[in-house]
Scaffold this active site. Structure first.
Site, PDB file in Angstrom:
ATOM      1  NE  ARG A   1      -2.628   5.208   4.743  1.00 56.47           N
ATOM      2  CZ  ARG A   1      -2.266   4.691   5.919  1.00 56.47           C
ATOM      3  NH1 ARG A   1      -2.333   3.402   6.138  1.00 56.47           N
ATOM      4  NH2 ARG A   1      -1.836   5.481   6.884  1.00 56.47           N
TER       5      ARG A   1
ATOM      6  NE  ARG B   1       0.262   1.471   4.528  1.00 53.11           N
ATOM      7  CZ  ARG B   1       1.058   2.315   5.128  1.00 53.11           C
ATOM      8  NH1 ARG B   1       1.733   3.211   4.444  1.00 53.11           N
ATOM      9  NH2 ARG B   1       1.214   2.296   6.443  1.00 53.11           N
TER      10      ARG B   1
ATOM     11  NE  ARG C   1       1.875  -2.245   6.993  1.00 49.92           N
ATOM     12  CZ  ARG C   1       1.814  -3.525   7.377  1.00 49.92           C
ATOM     13  NH1 ARG C   1       2.905  -4.174   7.743  1.00 49.92           N
ATOM     14  NH2 ARG C   1       0.667  -4.159   7.400  1.00 49.92           N
TER      15      ARG C   1
ATOM     16  CB  CYS D   1       1.282   8.949  11.026  1.00 49.20           C
ATOM     17  SG  CYS D   1       2.390   8.249  12.267  1.00 49.20           S
TER      18      CYS D   1
ATOM     19  NE  ARG E   1       3.234  -2.885  11.246  1.00 48.48           N
ATOM     20  CZ  ARG E   1       2.605  -1.819  10.740  1.00 48.48           C
ATOM     21  NH1 ARG E   1       1.371  -1.929  10.283  1.00 48.48           N
ATOM     22  NH2 ARG E   1       3.196  -0.652  10.695  1.00 48.48           N
TER      23      ARG E   1
ATOM     24  CD  GLU F   1      -2.653   7.018  10.203  1.00 48.75           C
ATOM     25  OE1 GLU F   1      -3.034   6.036  10.855  1.00 48.75           O
ATOM     26  OE2 GLU F   1      -1.451   7.327  10.074  1.00 48.75           O
TER      27      GLU F   1
ATOM     28  CD  GLU G   1      -0.049   0.742  13.516  1.00 51.79           C
ATOM     29  OE1 GLU G   1      -1.100   1.030  12.930  1.00 51.79           O
ATOM     30  OE2 GLU G   1       0.870   1.545  13.701  1.00 51.79           O
TER      31      GLU G   1
ATOM     32  CB  THR H   1       5.438   6.276  11.032  1.00 49.36           C
ATOM     33  OG1 THR H   1       4.028   6.241  10.767  1.00 49.36           O
ATOM     34  CG2 THR H   1       5.658   6.502  12.493  1.00 49.36           C
TER      35      THR H   1
HETATM   36  N1  ARG Z   1      -0.002   7.528  16.766  1.00 51.76           N
HETATM   37  C1  ARG Z   1       0.242   6.147  17.020  1.00 51.76           C
HETATM   38  C2  ARG Z   1       1.417   6.008  17.956  1.00 51.76           C
HETATM   39  O1  ARG Z   1       2.104   6.974  18.162  1.00 51.76           O
HETATM   40  C3  ARG Z   1       0.441   5.360  15.748  1.00 51.76           C
HETATM   41  C4  ARG Z   1       1.766   5.507  15.058  1.00 51.76           C
HETATM   42  C5  ARG Z   1       2.005   4.744  13.785  1.00 51.76           C
HETATM   43  N2  ARG Z   1       0.862   4.145  13.189  1.00 51.76           N
HETATM   44  C6  ARG Z   1       0.063   4.710  12.286  1.00 51.76           C
HETATM   45  N3  ARG Z   1      -0.980   4.057  11.899  1.00 51.76           N
HETATM   46  N4  ARG Z   1       0.319   5.892  11.827  1.00 51.76           N
HETATM   47  O2  ARG Z   1       1.664   4.947  18.480  1.00 51.76           O
END
Ligand code: ARG
Length: 339
Positions: free
Chosen positions: A212, A109, A263, A254, A292, A208, A297, A256
């Site tokens: 996606r 994704r 991913r 996010c 994971r 999110e 997650e 990350t």
């Molecule tokens: N905000 C969450 C944390 O700090 C998720 C972090 C990563 N995961 C995500 N789906 N963005 O643990």
């Protein structure tokens, strides 16, 4: 930042947001009105956050760069002066496990947001609606094996929902981390999923991130999965303009996920390595792969089915991520066979 974050919190935002930095940033606002308080709200409410911060728009990464930058370099190992570069050229890698003895499915994704709109944590309902319309229109123009239907959550009945969930093509209302960030507001309005008729290409709308974009197969043919995604990205890019940064690549809610937003992973059954988890974790680490739980997650491993995927997303190209995953899986399967 002990006065703002719960004592037991060990998130990256807590680690990097000193009291002085908080004072320097607390009065700033992006053009759309996103503030530091909103960005770190999820990390404050959820002491078990690992990151604890979300961007509310593309500009958040500049306005609040003094907190985003150290978190990004800590999480991604991204160095000063380093620049991200994308590469979505199609690949021709050998199928790893043609008998499907180990690998049950492959999924790749990418996360994308549209330029000019606030990100899901900060967007207002009329704009979320406009976005949905725009994305739906772009999806309706996909051709060949990418063509399919869009299913808006608002008009699905329980049976249709269950059907999508069993596939699993669907997403649900976000977890408490996303909830505290504001990502769930007005759910299920303006959310939905698109899937191709063969169900190997899926798009989540307004989860999110705005999009996606997902390619998946019940095979270990990583190239086939990646190449479908490359074609879809090229096709969608003709109608949609994605939020990007010169240094950080694609921008996401996010931190990350910035860079490739990608991913790439498999569901893999490893009966022997389940008994030797340290060995599995060691090999995975060597190829920058993360492990994971079976259902993604923050879930547990069930019946020795592991979810193995890349941990690098920034400072590495899409095709390199896929090549690493391929090499890592060959090594993991070789270890499983040798036990
Ligand atoms: N905000 C969450 C944390 O700090 C998720 C972090 C990563 N995961 C995500 N789906 N963005 O643990």
């Amino acid at each position: 930042m002990s006065s703002f974050f719960p004592e037991d919190a060990c998130s990256l935002v807590k680690k990097h947001l000193s009291l002085n930095l908080h004072t320097a940033l607390e009065h700033l606002k992006t053009d759309s009105g996103y503030t530091l308080a909103k960005a770190i709200h999820s990390g404050i409410k959820n002491p078990d956050s690992s990151i604890g911060i979300y961007a509310g728009d593309a500009q958040s990464y500049q306005t609040f760069s003094k907190i985003f930058d150290p978190i990004i370099s800590d999480y991604h190992g991204f160095k000063k002066g380093q620049k991200h570069a994308s590469d979505i050229t199609e690949l021709d890698l050998a199928v790893i496990d043609p008998q499907k003895k180990y690998i049950k499915s492959t999924r790749i994704r990418v996360a994308r947001n549209l330029k000019g709109f606030c990100f899901p944590a900060h967007i207002l309902l009329p704009h979320r609606r406009e976005l949905e319309k725009k994305i739906k229109n772009a999806l309706s123009q996909l051709k060949g094996d990418l063509s399919g239907n869009y299913f808006p959550f608002e008009s699905l009945d329980e049976k249709q929902f269950q059907q999508l969930k069993t596939e699993p093509l669907c997403f649900e209302k976000g977890d408490r981390f996303q909830d505290a960030a504001g990502i769930n507001s007005d759910f299920p309005k303006c959310r939905g999923v698109f899937h191709s008729f063969d169900k190997q290409f899926v798009v989540w709308v307004n989860e999110e991130d705005h999009l996606r974009i997902i390619s998946l197969e019940k095979t270990s043919d990583i190239s086939s999965v990646f190449n479908r995604l490359c074609r879809a990205l090229l096709a969608l890019n003709r109608h949609l303009d994605f939020a990007q940064d010169k240094r950080y690549g694609y921008l996401t809610s996010c931190p990350t996920n910035i860079g490739t937003g990608m991913r790439a992973g498999v569901h893999i059954h490893l009966e022997k390595l389940e008994q030797k988890k340290e060995l599995l974790y060691d090999i995975a680490k060597g190829f920058h792969l993360q492990i994971r739980g079976t259902f993604g997650e923050k879930t547990k491993v069930e019946n020795a089915v592991f979810d193995i995927s890349n941990c690098q997303r920034l400072g590495i190209s899409e095709s390199k991520i896929v090549k690493n995953l391929h090499a890592g899986l060959l090594a993991i399967i070789a270890a499983e066979k040798s036990l």
